[in-house]
Design a protein around this motif. Structure first.
Motif, mmCIF file in Angstrom:
data_model
loop_
_atom_site.group_PDB
_atom_site.id
_atom_site.type_symbol
_atom_site.label_atom_id
_atom_site.label_comp_id
_atom_site.label_asym_id
_atom_site.label_seq_id
_atom_site.Cartn_x
_atom_site.Cartn_y
_atom_site.Cartn_z
ATOM 1 N N GLU A 15 33.957 41.310 18.155
ATOM 2 C CA GLU A 15 34.245 40.755 16.558
ATOM 3 C C GLU A 15 33.087 41.269 15.542
ATOM 4 O O GLU A 15 33.477 41.321 14.573
ATOM 5 N N VAL A 16 31.758 41.175 16.234
ATOM 6 C CA VAL A 16 30.809 41.619 15.399
ATOM 7 C C VAL A 16 30.912 43.174 15.043
ATOM 8 O O VAL A 16 30.937 43.294 13.691
ATOM 9 N N ALA A 17 31.358 43.912 15.914
ATOM 10 C CA ALA A 17 31.560 45.373 15.627
ATOM 11 C C ALA A 17 32.531 45.616 14.694
ATOM 12 O O ALA A 17 32.399 46.497 13.885
ATOM 13 N N LEU A 18 33.498 44.973 14.865
ATOM 14 C CA LEU A 18 34.669 45.162 14.000
ATOM 15 C C LEU A 18 34.425 44.810 12.500
ATOM 16 O O LEU A 18 34.840 45.475 11.624
ATOM 17 N N SER A 19 33.710 43.546 12.360
ATOM 18 C CA SER A 19 33.502 43.069 11.066
ATOM 19 C C SER A 19 32.755 44.130 10.309
ATOM 20 O O SER A 19 32.593 44.405 9.277
ATOM 21 N N ALA A 20 31.432 44.755 11.147
ATOM 22 C CA ALA A 20 30.508 45.822 10.635
ATOM 23 C C ALA A 20 31.236 47.025 10.191
ATOM 24 O O ALA A 20 31.217 47.666 9.239
ATOM 25 N N LEU A 21 32.368 47.310 11.212
ATOM 26 C CA LEU A 21 32.954 48.640 10.922
ATOM 27 C C LEU A 21 33.750 48.391 9.512
ATOM 28 O O LEU A 21 33.812 49.504 8.808
ATOM 29 N N GLU A 22 34.297 47.407 9.312
ATOM 30 C CA GLU A 22 35.084 47.038 8.115
ATOM 31 C C GLU A 22 34.311 47.148 6.805
ATOM 32 O O GLU A 22 34.571 47.700 5.850
ATOM 33 N N ILE A 23 32.994 46.606 7.005
ATOM 34 C CA ILE A 23 32.091 46.737 5.949
ATOM 35 C C ILE A 23 31.712 48.142 5.639
ATOM 36 O O ILE A 23 31.623 48.751 4.582
ATOM 37 N N VAL A 24 31.337 49.035 6.744
ATOM 38 C CA VAL A 24 31.104 50.295 6.713
ATOM 39 C C VAL A 24 32.291 51.101 5.774
ATOM 40 O O VAL A 24 32.172 51.773 5.178
ATOM 41 N N ALA A 25 33.351 50.807 6.500
ATOM 42 C CA ALA A 25 34.721 51.320 5.865
ATOM 43 C C ALA A 25 34.788 51.183 4.398
ATOM 44 O O ALA A 25 35.178 52.265 3.587
ATOM 45 N N GLN A 26 34.605 49.987 4.001
ATOM 46 C CA GLN A 26 34.673 49.738 2.650
ATOM 47 C C GLN A 26 33.710 50.539 1.642
ATOM 48 O O GLN A 26 33.877 50.890 0.900
ATOM 49 N N ASP A 27 32.484 50.578 2.406
ATOM 50 C CA ASP A 27 31.502 51.233 1.732
ATOM 51 C C ASP A 27 31.739 52.794 1.506
ATOM 52 O O ASP A 27 31.485 53.431 0.419
ATOM 53 N N LEU A 28 32.245 53.240 2.409
ATOM 54 C CA LEU A 28 32.583 54.631 2.539
ATOM 55 C C LEU A 28 33.754 54.890 1.611
ATOM 56 O O LEU A 28 33.901 56.006 0.861
ATOM 57 N N LYS A 29 34.787 53.990 1.532
ATOM 58 C CA LYS A 29 35.753 54.263 0.504
ATOM 59 C C LYS A 29 35.360 54.096 -0.847
ATOM 60 O O LYS A 29 35.768 54.879 -1.642
ATOM 61 N N THR A 30 34.288 53.503 -1.014
ATOM 62 C CA THR A 30 33.833 53.180 -2.386
ATOM 63 C C THR A 30 33.153 54.626 -2.969
ATOM 64 O O THR A 30 33.067 55.222 -3.904
ATOM 65 N N LYS A 31 32.378 54.970 -1.765
ATOM 66 C CA LYS A 31 31.564 56.416 -2.080
ATOM 67 C C LYS A 31 32.659 57.513 -2.502
ATOM 68 O O LYS A 31 32.466 58.143 -3.168
ATOM 69 N N ILE A 32 33.588 57.522 -1.568
ATOM 70 C CA ILE A 32 34.515 58.649 -1.758
ATOM 71 C C ILE A 32 35.317 58.387 -2.984
ATOM 72 O O ILE A 32 35.569 59.500 -3.853
ATOM 73 N N ASN A 33 35.569 57.250 -3.743
ATOM 74 C CA ASN A 33 36.338 56.910 -4.990
ATOM 75 C C ASN A 33 35.157 57.294 -6.150
ATOM 76 O O ASN A 33 35.783 57.867 -7.047
ATOM 77 N N LYS A 34 33.958 57.059 -5.824
ATOM 78 C CA LYS A 34 32.986 57.293 -6.832
ATOM 79 C C LYS A 34 33.028 59.034 -7.177
ATOM 80 O O LYS A 34 32.758 59.317 -8.068
#
Length: 56
Positions: free
Chosen positions: A35-54
């Motif tokens: 559960e902790v890993a999945l939550s962390a990976l979701e945060i990482v995914a959102q951060d990477l999506k933000t960087k890609i869009n930027k």
């Protein structure tokens, strides 16, 4: 009989598969609860999506 000089499936795998295997290994060896890993990976995914869009 297998040829010891032939690359393994993982060596021939795409970069994203290699990274996923490395991440799974890291999470499991550090005994991170799923559960902790999945939550962390979701945060990482959102951060990477933000960087890609930027960068677009």
């Amino acid at each position: 009989m297998t040829n010891d000089n032939s690359p393994s499936s993982l060596e021939e795998a795409p970069a994203d598969i290699k990274l996923a295997v490395d991440l799974i290994y890291l999470l499991e060896t550090n005994e991170i609860p799923p559960e902790v890993a999945l939550s962390a990976l979701e945060i990482v995914a959102q951060d990477l999506k933000t960087k890609i869009n930027k960068d677009q």
